[in-house]
Design a protein around this motif. Structure first.
Motif, PDB file in Angstrom:
ATOM      1  N   LEU A 140       0.827  -1.199   0.000  1.00 18.81           N
ATOM      2  CA  LEU A 140       0.000   0.000   0.000  1.00 18.81           C
ATOM      3  C   LEU A 140       0.867   1.257   0.000  1.00 18.81           C
ATOM      4  O   LEU A 140       2.091   1.199   0.124  1.00 18.81           O
ATOM      5  N   GLU A 141       0.216   2.398  -0.123  1.00 20.33           N
ATOM      6  CA  GLU A 141       0.932   3.676  -0.190  1.00 20.33           C
ATOM      7  C   GLU A 141       1.805   3.904   1.032  1.00 20.33           C
ATOM      8  O   GLU A 141       2.919   4.432   0.931  1.00 20.33           O
ATOM      9  N   ASN A 142       1.348   3.478   2.210  1.00 16.68           N
ATOM     10  CA  ASN A 142       2.110   3.711   3.448  1.00 16.68           C
ATOM     11  C   ASN A 142       3.182   2.661   3.701  1.00 16.68           C
ATOM     12  O   ASN A 142       3.807   2.655   4.755  1.00 16.68           O
ATOM     13  N   GLY A 143       3.369   1.745   2.747  1.00 15.16           N
ATOM     14  CA  GLY A 143       4.386   0.715   2.903  1.00 15.16           C
ATOM     15  C   GLY A 143       3.889  -0.584   3.500  1.00 15.16           C
ATOM     16  O   GLY A 143       4.629  -1.572   3.542  1.00 15.16           O
ATOM     17  N   GLN A 144       2.636  -0.598   3.973  1.00 16.42           N
ATOM     18  CA  GLN A 144       2.070  -1.827   4.543  1.00 16.42           C
ATOM     19  C   GLN A 144       1.973  -2.905   3.463  1.00 16.42           C
ATOM     20  O   GLN A 144       1.535  -2.645   2.341  1.00 16.42           O
ATOM     21  N   LYS A 145       2.371  -4.111   3.820  1.00 19.35           N
ATOM     22  CA  LYS A 145       2.327  -5.232   2.878  1.00 19.35           C
ATOM     23  C   LYS A 145       1.211  -6.190   3.264  1.00 19.35           C
ATOM     24  O   LYS A 145       1.056  -6.546   4.434  1.00 19.35           O
ATOM     25  N   VAL A 146       0.436  -6.593   2.267  1.00 18.96           N
ATOM     26  CA  VAL A 146      -0.688  -7.501   2.480  1.00 18.96           C
ATOM     27  C   VAL A 146      -0.472  -8.747   1.634  1.00 18.96           C
ATOM     28  O   VAL A 146      -0.325  -8.655   0.411  1.00 18.96           O
ATOM     29  N   ASN A 147      -0.418  -9.912   2.279  1.00 20.98           N
ATOM     30  CA  ASN A 147      -0.290 -11.171   1.537  1.00 20.98           C
ATOM     31  C   ASN A 147      -1.648 -11.561   0.967  1.00 20.98           C
ATOM     32  O   ASN A 147      -2.634 -11.642   1.701  1.00 20.98           O
ATOM     33  N   LEU A 148      -1.675 -11.785  -0.326  1.00 15.17           N
ATOM     34  CA  LEU A 148      -2.910 -12.163  -1.006  1.00 15.17           C
ATOM     35  C   LEU A 148      -2.857 -13.651  -1.326  1.00 15.17           C
ATOM     36  O   LEU A 148      -1.991 -14.098  -2.069  1.00 15.17           O
ATOM     37  N   GLU A 149      -3.790 -14.391  -0.776  1.00 18.56           N
ATOM     38  CA  GLU A 149      -3.883 -15.817  -1.052  1.00 18.56           C
ATOM     39  C   GLU A 149      -5.200 -16.089  -1.782  1.00 18.56           C
ATOM     40  O   GLU A 149      -6.077 -15.228  -1.859  1.00 18.56           O
ATOM     41  N   TYR A 186      -0.047   5.433  -4.761  1.00 20.73           N
ATOM     42  CA  TYR A 186       0.408   4.318  -5.573  1.00 20.73           C
ATOM     43  C   TYR A 186       0.396   3.028  -4.764  1.00 20.73           C
ATOM     44  O   TYR A 186       0.719   3.011  -3.580  1.00 20.73           O
ATOM     45  N   ASN A 187       0.020   1.946  -5.444  1.00 20.58           N
ATOM     46  CA  ASN A 187       0.137   0.601  -4.900  1.00 20.58           C
ATOM     47  C   ASN A 187       1.079  -0.186  -5.799  1.00 20.58           C
ATOM     48  O   ASN A 187       1.317   0.178  -6.949  1.00 20.58           O
ATOM     49  N   TYR A 217       1.203   1.026  -9.839  1.00 21.56           N
ATOM     50  CA  TYR A 217       0.083   1.717 -10.493  1.00 21.56           C
ATOM     51  C   TYR A 217      -0.590   2.667  -9.482  1.00 21.56           C
ATOM     52  O   TYR A 217      -0.527   2.457  -8.264  1.00 21.56           O
ATOM     53  N   PRO A 218      -1.240   3.716  -9.984  1.00 21.12           N
ATOM     54  CA  PRO A 218      -1.959   4.620  -9.077  1.00 21.12           C
ATOM     55  C   PRO A 218      -3.282   3.996  -8.626  1.00 21.12           C
ATOM     56  O   PRO A 218      -3.919   3.257  -9.381  1.00 21.12           O
ATOM     57  N   GLU A 229       3.772   0.878 -14.245  1.00 20.15           N
ATOM     58  CA  GLU A 229       5.138   0.401 -14.467  1.00 20.15           C
ATOM     59  C   GLU A 229       5.172  -1.108 -14.273  1.00 20.15           C
ATOM     60  O   GLU A 229       4.716  -1.616 -13.247  1.00 20.15           O
ATOM     61  N   LEU A 230       5.726  -1.811 -15.256  1.00 17.26           N
ATOM     62  CA  LEU A 230       5.726  -3.270 -15.255  1.00 17.26           C
ATOM     63  C   LEU A 230       7.128  -3.850 -15.288  1.00 17.26           C
ATOM     64  O   LEU A 230       7.997  -3.392 -16.031  1.00 17.26           O
ATOM     65  N   THR A 231       7.343  -4.868 -14.478  1.00 16.54           N
ATOM     66  CA  THR A 231       8.516  -5.740 -14.585  1.00 16.54           C
ATOM     67  C   THR A 231       7.996  -7.161 -14.631  1.00 16.54           C
ATOM     68  O   THR A 231       7.179  -7.553 -13.792  1.00 16.54           O
ATOM     69  N   GLY A 232       8.461  -7.958 -15.596  1.00 13.78           N
ATOM     70  CA  GLY A 232       7.976  -9.315 -15.729  1.00 13.78           C
ATOM     71  C   GLY A 232       7.006  -9.440 -16.884  1.00 13.78           C
ATOM     72  O   GLY A 232       7.182  -8.814 -17.930  1.00 13.78           O
TER      73      GLY A 232
END
Length: 398
Positions: A140-149, A186-187, A217-218, A229-232
């Motif tokens: 997320l914008e604040n740097g928080q990371k969320v694991n998506l399963e 941005y996320n 992406y915004p 912006e894409l990598t991969g």
């Protein structure tokens, strides 16, 4: 007449013998009986016949329908618990002609000089690999990371009020109906090895992301263009908006579209960036050079260069990964192993450089175990696989 007691593998052998003009009278009679047994067998026969012809001549791949012949090979060819060696159908698939390898040699494909690999052993490749699944990490914008399963149903609210939720298909959906436009947030979504994920951006554009890929992406698009912006590797279905072009930046390449469907492959560890257009139109620019791409064509550019190589292609070969199928046409074994390593999270090593250049035409479903996929390659190409120190060795007895 009762159902014939004949294995799928035997049927495959008979069709291959028939195509090569060396089938026996007894084999021909069995083939005829099998064809009369079920109307569906005639269609299967035609597909396998086309497969063997295509594998020999490597031409007219379009004759092979979307359900490639070997997608329906009996499960008995590959049991998840144990891999059984299968007899080669032929040894004429590898070609001696020099080929251009599109991908850079990767760190996990170092050639091995040792020769003490037992290719005759029954290996269970599932022990050193895993089947990929829908998973990702959202930052997320604040740097928080969320694991998506795949099965979680977490609802996230960004700082600007945008709702981020998952639908029944495990797609990430951005809904900014109640969000403010005070600033652009941005996320970033990162897909690990052995993963894939899809999301719907705030403008309705849908993105499928392949293994080891990243998209920044915004949360909502403001201004006169929609930039990500894409990598991969990713497949895009861009929502049409003539007044606000959709722009993808990757390394030195920029891809600008209004509304279209296309695939982009731009991995960090590969030396080329490829854009494959399914429908619509895209404008590519790289280091001052521009190229307008038409549907059914692919543009490839080497990193650090600005010259595009444009050619007409079967787009299905470059987009089927998002629908759960790997498809190949005259593709080097190095390229194939490169792709499989990402999805099955495993490393491949070649015993000899010549095996890298073996060519393969075929298809395999992504939800099958690596046992199944490697057996298909073994059955159609003159190469074998072994396990050593949790790595998969590519070669054959010397």
């Amino acid at each position: 007449m009762g159902k014939m007691n004949i294995s799928q593998e035997h049927i495959i052998d008979l069709i291959q013998e028939y195509q090569q003009g060396r089938i026996s009278e007894e084999g021909f009679q069995k083939l005829q009986e099998w064809l009369k047994e079920d109307e569906a067998n005639a269609d299967e026969f035609a597909k396998y016949l086309a497969l063997f012809k295509e594998s020999g001549a490597l031409s007219n791949l379009d004759k092979i329908q979307k359900e490639d012949a070997w997608l329906n090979i009996s499960k008995s060819l590959s049991k998840p618990e144990k891999k059984s060696k299968v007899r080669r159908l032929h040894t004429w698939l590898p070609y001696a002609a020099a080929v251009v390898v599109l991908f850079a040699v990767s760190y996990f494909m170092i050639e091995q000089v040792r020769t003490d690999y037992d290719f005759g052993e029954d290996y269970n490749f599932a022990e050193v690999s895993s089947i990929g699944s829908k998973k990702a990490v959202l930052t997320l914008e604040n740097g928080q990371k969320v694991n998506l399963e795949e099965n979680d149903k977490e609802l996230i609210t960004e700082a600007d009020g945008t709702l981020i939720q998952k639908n029944a298909d495990s797609e990430l959906i951005y809904d900014n109906a109640s969000s403010s436009k005070d600033r652009v947030l941005y996320n970033q979504i990162d897909i690990p090895r052995g993963g894939e994920y899809s999301l719907v951006l705030a403008d309705g554009t849908k993105v499928w992301l392949n293994s080891e890929s990243s998209l920044r992406y915004p949360v909502q698009f403001v201004g006169n263009k929609r930039k990500v912006e894409l990598t991969g590797e990713a497949y895009f279905e861009v929502t049409h908006n003539p007044s606000k072009p959709f722009v993808i930046e990757s390394h030195d390449t920029e891809i600008k579209v209004l509304g279209t469907s296309f695939n982009v492959s731009a991995y960090d560890d590969e030396e080329h960036i490829s854009t494959t257009l399914v429908e619509g139109s895209v404008e590519l620019s790289c280091l001052g050079n521009k190229e307008l791409l038409k549907p059914g064509f692919q543009a490839t550019v080497k990193k650090g260069d600005n010259r595009f190589k444009v050619e007409k292609v079967n787009t299905t070969l470059y987009t089927s990964w998002k629908d759960g199928v790997f498809r190949y046409k005259d593709q080097s074994l190095e390229e194939i192993c490169h792709q499989l390593s990402r999805w099955y999270n495993v490393e491949f090593f070649f015993t000899n450089h010549k095996y890298r250049e073996y060519r393969f035409t075929g298809a395999a479903k992504k939800n099958k175990s690596l046992n199944f996929t490697l057996e298909l390659i073994e059955k159609m190409a003159d190469v074998q696989f072994a396990i050593k120190d949790d790595k998969i060795i590519v070669g054959k007895p010397e």
